[in-house]
Scaffold this active site. Sequence first.
Site, PDB file in Angstrom:
ATOM      1  N   ARG A 226       0.842  -1.187   0.000  1.00 19.60           N
ATOM      2  CA  ARG A 226       0.000   0.000   0.000  1.00 19.60           C
ATOM      3  C   ARG A 226       0.884   1.246   0.000  1.00 19.60           C
ATOM      4  O   ARG A 226       1.957   1.257   0.620  1.00 19.60           O
ATOM      5  CB  ARG A 226      -0.898   0.018   1.243  1.00 19.60           C
ATOM      6  N   HIS A 274      -0.590   0.165  -9.533  1.00 17.68           N
ATOM      7  CA  HIS A 274      -1.320  -0.756  -8.643  1.00 17.68           C
ATOM      8  C   HIS A 274      -1.836  -1.986  -9.415  1.00 17.68           C
ATOM      9  O   HIS A 274      -3.042  -2.246  -9.461  1.00 17.68           O
ATOM     10  CB  HIS A 274      -2.482  -0.036  -7.944  1.00 17.68           C
TER      11      HIS A 274
END
Length: 311
Positions: A226, A274
């Site tokens: 993250r 991502h």
Amino acid sequence: MLLIKTGGPAMAEEWRGYFAEFRPSMRTASFDAPEATPEEAEYALCWEPPPGWLASLPRLRAIFSIGAGVDHITLDPTWPRHLPLVRMGGEETGQRMGEYVAWACLSLLRNARHFALNQAVARWEYEPGEFTARDRTVGIMGLGTLGVACVPMLRGLGFPVRGWTRSPKRVEGVETFAGPAGLDEFLAGTQILVCLLPATPETNGIVDARLLAQLPRGAAVVNAARGAHVVLSDLIAVLDSGHLAGAVLDAFEPEPLAADSPVWSHPKVTITPHVASIARRRERARFVTDAIADFEAGKPLPNLYDPVRGY
Ligand code: NAP
Ligand code: GLV
């Protein structure tokens, strides 16, 4: 009924098609469709559910996250904590993360960013690379489902692997370290640091100037977890200082990374949007269908979020 909250109506329809294939008897609906009756919903499959939505489903029995991380669900203070929360699993999620981390480590080892920049300006610069994989220890922060999946791929390439976890853990072929007491020693012997931690209050901002300074000179960083794990300004400062050789970053806070961020053009940084491990929707639908079938047969749900650990 299974309600689906994902990236828009077209995606919800795609998911519904897979559920119709795997379990035709199960009714499904996009969360915002007219046929989505909250009082009939027994299961929810979601990414970034609107705050309060899960709490508004009175007959909900289990929540499925569209991703392996569940921080996008637990940040809603009203999410029904008494219900099982299932993190996305399945063989493909681990396979893809292993591929991404192996690719990132090889890219750093062989200085792929440097060659990409040279190619853009047609520069032929001989640079065969100093090390082989055998000379660069990969240190994985977080040896959970995904960290462990990376191990055989990295070892197969020749990288020695070490890992750092919250509680002591044994993984074949991996030198392991645990907790705050084990962190310094873990970092001191890590040449490529891979972050595969969950986002929790303890891990927020963990990859900061203090931590990066403990890596040996010439080390590199991969963040496939993250954005909140990495203090980006600290990482850039340590790269610019010459202490670190490079970074491969897949996650940012916020996303998408701003178009005017200087990180995009940093000569030592490779950016991916991502995508480290996004299993095909059909495979994820299969995982959810199998889990629901087991649950309804009285068997335990897989990959459960633990509210005590917070991940
Ligand atoms: P997991 O199975 O829950 O494993 C988490 C690991 O982190 C465990 O080894 C755990 O230690 C360790 N850990 C947690 N808190 C820690 C702490 N405070 N100090 C040290 N170690 C700690 O998670 P996973 O399925 O492997 O997934 C990891 C993360 O990857 C997800 O949460 C998600 O954020 C990210 N992810 C990213 C992508 C992408 O495409 N970029 C895709 C999928 C997942 P213990 O073993 O002691 O419990
Ligand atoms: C993606 O980031 C996931 O959590 O699966």
